[in-house]
Design an enzyme around this catalytic site. Structure first.
Site, PDB file in Angstrom:
ATOM      1  CG  ASP A 150      42.013  44.228  38.625  1.00  0.00           C
ATOM      2  OD1 ASP A 150      41.334  45.141  38.136  1.00  0.00           O
ATOM      3  OD2 ASP A 150      42.184  43.124  38.078  1.00  0.00           O
ATOM      4  CG  ASP A 198      36.937  40.640  34.644  1.00  0.00           C
ATOM      5  OD1 ASP A 198      37.173  39.438  34.870  1.00  0.00           O
ATOM      6  OD2 ASP A 198      36.192  41.009  33.718  1.00  0.00           O
TER       7      ASP A 198
END
Length: 262
Positions: free
Chosen positions: A10, A12
């Site tokens: 991932d 952010d």
């Protein structure tokens, strides 16, 4: 952690906050390259192209290539192309979604589409809502890139793709096919790009409700990093809310590198 076929990472909250790199992100990616562990940057963000995402990472000092980026727009376009090659699509979205649909060989139209595909659209209007809901009521398939109701911005949180999707669903009476996390389409598309099965992948993220739930739903092993949304204080709440637990929990990216043995 052994027998890692590839990492789905991932962005952010895991590698950066907005325009600020999280400590250890650059070292983690360099170590994965040195160790020869395949990985992809996997994001629900539908607005940016892979080249734009890679540029954003490089600007913070994290080496990245466009081909290492897997977005919800790419997965949505490939989902539609897999169902109906060359299908006509009406796009409610931004550059990343337009480019993904074009490169997937889909036909972009402004009337009578076979599919309405929607992501974040910061120029969304009442007229667009009326058109999209009419097309869907008339039989067009409704595909939503990602269900995020809110997204961070320099001005605080703003309505996300999921908020627009909720309006279209309410107006049309039809629920969308959701591509991004916590659903499985984005994750399984990313693992297919790496040439591995979901059970051979490890998904790394900071968000129990999207990252970890998506990994669990797809059959991946999951590692929660406490660098973003989920913290020690709210972890139990999110575990109860999602009904899943991460396979491993790391306080930061340095601890993740130890876990991965890189």
């Amino acid at each position: 952690m052994n027998n890692i076929g590839g990492l789905l990472i991932d962005l952010d909250g895991t590698l950066y906050h907005g325009g600020r790199m999280i400590p250890g992100a650059q070292q983690l990616i360099e170590a994965l390259r040195t160790a020869g562990i395949p990985f992809l940057f996997v994001t629900n963000n539908s607005s940016r192209t892979p080249a734009s995402v890679a540029g954003h990472l490089r600007a913070m000092g994290i080496e990245a290539k466009p081909e290492e980026v897997c977005t919800s727009s790419l997965a949505a376009a490939r989902y539609i192309a897999g169902e109906s090659p060359g299908a006509s699509v009406a796009i409610l979205g931004e550059e990343g979604l337009v480019e993904a649909c074009t490169e997937a060989g889909l036909t972009l139209v402004t009337e009578h589409p076979q599919y309405v595909v929607q992501g974040i659209d910061r120029s969304f209007t009442y007229e667009a809502l009326a058109r999209a809901s009419r097309w869907i009521r008339e039989g067009a398939r409704f595909v939503l890139t990602n269900p995020d109701l809110m997204l961070p911005s320099d001005d605080g949180v703003m309505p996300g793709a999921g908020t627009i999707g909720a309006a279209i669903e309410a107006a049309s009476g039809v629920a969308p096919v959701v591509i991004g996390k916590p659903e499985t389409h984005l994750v399984t598309y990313a693992t297919s790009l790496l040439g591995i099965k979901p059970e051979d992948a490890v998904l790394v993220g900071d968000n129990m409700r999207t990252d970890i739930l998506a990994g669990a739903n797809a059959g991946c092993r999951t590692v929660l990093v406490l660098t973003g949304l989920t913290t020690r204080d709210n972890l139990e709440h999110y575990q109860q809310l999602t009904g899943v637990k991460p396979d491993e929990i790391c306080a930061d990216l340095a601890e993740l590198m130890v876990l991965l043995g890189v």
